[in-house]
Design an enzyme around this catalytic site. Structure first.
Site, short mmCIF file in Angstrom:
data_model
loop_
_atom_site.label_atom_id
_atom_site.label_comp_id
_atom_site.label_asym_id
_atom_site.label_seq_id
_atom_site.Cartn_x
_atom_site.Cartn_y
_atom_site.Cartn_z
N ASP A 32 2.33 -1.14 -0.83
CA ASP A 32 2.24 -0.23 -1.96
C ASP A 32 3.65 -0.11 -2.30
OD1 ASP A 32 1.28 1.43 -3.53
OD2 ASP A 32 0.67 2.97 -1.95
N HIS A 49 5.96 -6.02 -9.37
CA HIS A 49 4.82 -6.85 -8.53
C HIS A 49 5.68 -8.16 -8.35
CE1 HIS A 49 1.81 -3.78 -9.16
NE2 HIS A 49 1.72 -4.04 -10.17
N LEU A 143 -0.37 -20.21 11.07
CA LEU A 143 -0.62 -18.76 10.56
C LEU A 143 -1.66 -18.75 9.71
CD1 LEU A 143 0.35 -15.53 10.23
CD2 LEU A 143 1.39 -16.44 8.02
C1 FPP Z 1 0.53 -1.67 -5.00
O1 FPP Z 1 1.65 -1.12 -5.85
C2 FPP Z 1 0.49 -3.08 -5.27
C3 FPP Z 1 -0.41 -3.99 -5.75
C4 FPP Z 1 -1.49 -3.18 -6.37
C5 FPP Z 1 -0.20 -5.27 -5.98
C6 FPP Z 1 0.18 -5.97 -4.82
C7 FPP Z 1 0.83 -7.42 -5.07
C8 FPP Z 1 1.74 -8.00 -4.88
C9 FPP Z 1 2.89 -7.44 -3.81
C10 FPP Z 1 1.92 -9.31 -5.48
C11 FPP Z 1 1.08 -10.36 -5.71
C12 FPP Z 1 0.48 -10.79 -4.36
C13 FPP Z 1 0.11 -12.30 -4.50
C14 FPP Z 1 -0.67 -12.68 -3.24
C15 FPP Z 1 0.69 -13.05 -5.46
P1 FPP Z 1 1.44 -0.28 -6.78
O2 FPP Z 1 1.50 -0.79 -8.21
O3 FPP Z 1 0.25 0.61 -6.58
O4 FPP Z 1 2.73 0.57 -6.51
P2 FPP Z 1 2.93 2.29 -7.02
O5 FPP Z 1 2.04 2.98 -6.17
O6 FPP Z 1 4.23 2.59 -6.75
O7 FPP Z 1 2.41 2.52 -8.52
#
Ligand code: FPP
Length: 258
Positions: A32, A49, A143
């Site tokens: 997150d 992201h 893994l």
């Molecule tokens: C949450 O941060 C994160 C996500 C919803 C996406 C997680 C994805 C990745 C780390 C990269 C993609 C993964 C792969 C496997 C390619 P948020 O956007 O909710 O952050 P915020 O709470 O600060 O808005």
């Protein structure tokens, strides 16, 4: 050749400092804070992201090197479709790029990829890419990397419950069903429960992530935004886990699943 070498668990443990003896068998991570990371830099969320993907590469590599058996990450929830269209589009493109750019290295490192979630609900290209990745790495023995994608914990339990209902309708006695029967219908069937769950960015929630599998998990909430989550922070979390006294309701060992 490389694959044979890396079949040995914990094949490259140097350079990580002191690794705790008691490592979790199964680590789950809620990655997150990508959006906030980008916002603080005046960048679009998609850049957050993208940066999150870099952090992910490093954490996967370390997990593989130090001999973690199962790593499960929350990449896209069933609720994430409600985000603005351009952000969903950016995440889906990123996913596609991720599978084409990382798959060779993951495979060479003997990583087995599983997808947890409703694959049929993904766009065609993404669905095909993840199926290819699972097929290609199916025989790998290093893994176990599970990527929760179009995943919702309640939906997963409901799906498993429906399977039990079907078995009952076909004549089985519901009184004979135990937890293992429900587990057999989960996306994680055959995998061990989560030992350690890490959520970054300071949020103190589980957000519909692996509700069945985390009932005895140790929880670590880290203030770091995911793109800034380094190997050092990960190692600190693993050290904290090693110091925890797990009692599983009083017996210091996991309950039998009956
Ligand atoms: C949450 O941060 C994160 C996500 C919803 C996406 C997680 C994805 C990745 C780390 C990269 C993609 C993964 C792969 C496997 C390619 P948020 O956007 O909710 O952050 P915020 O709470 O600060 O808005």
């Amino acid at each position: 050749m490389q694959k044979i070498v890396s079949a040995v668990k914990g094949r490259n443990r140097s350079g990580y400092g002191e690794i705790p003896e008691k490592l979790p068998g199964h680590v789950a991570i809620i990655m997150d804070g990508n959006g906030r990371w980008a916002k603080r830099r005046g960048m679009p969320r998609a850049m957050g992201h993208q940066a999150g993907t870099e952090a992910l590469r490093s954490i996967i590599r370390m997990s593989s090197d130090i001999g973690i058996s199962y790593l499960t990450i929350y990449a896209f929830s069933t609720e994430n479709w409600m985000r603005p269209k351009d952000e969903v589009g950016a995440l889906m493109s990123l996913l596609l790029r991720y599978f084409s750019s990382e798959i060779d290295e993951l495979d060479e490192n003997n990583v087995r990829i599983r997808i947890l979630g409703d694959i049929d609900g993904l766009p065609d290209a993404q669905r095909q890419a993840v199926i290819r990745a699972m097929d290609r790495t199916r025989e790998n023995t290093g893994l176990n990397l599970s990527i929760a994608l179009n995943y919702g914990g309640r939906q997963e339990i409901l799906r498993a419950a429906k399977r039990l209902a079907e078995r009952a309708a076909a004549g089985e006695d519901p009184a004979s069903f135990g937890p293992e029967d429900l587990e057999a219908g989960l996306y994680t069937a055959g995998m061990p429960d989560v030992d350690l769950l890490i959520r970054t960015s300071g949020e103190l929630r589980l957000s519909n992530f692996l509700p069945w599998q985390t009932v005895y998990a140790e929880l670590i909430f880290d203030d770091t935004l995911w793109p800034d989550f380094t190997r050092e922070r990960y190692m600190e979390a693993l050290r904290e886990y090693a110091e925890r006294d797990r009692r599983f309701g009083g017996r210091n060992e996991p309950p039998e699943k009956v």
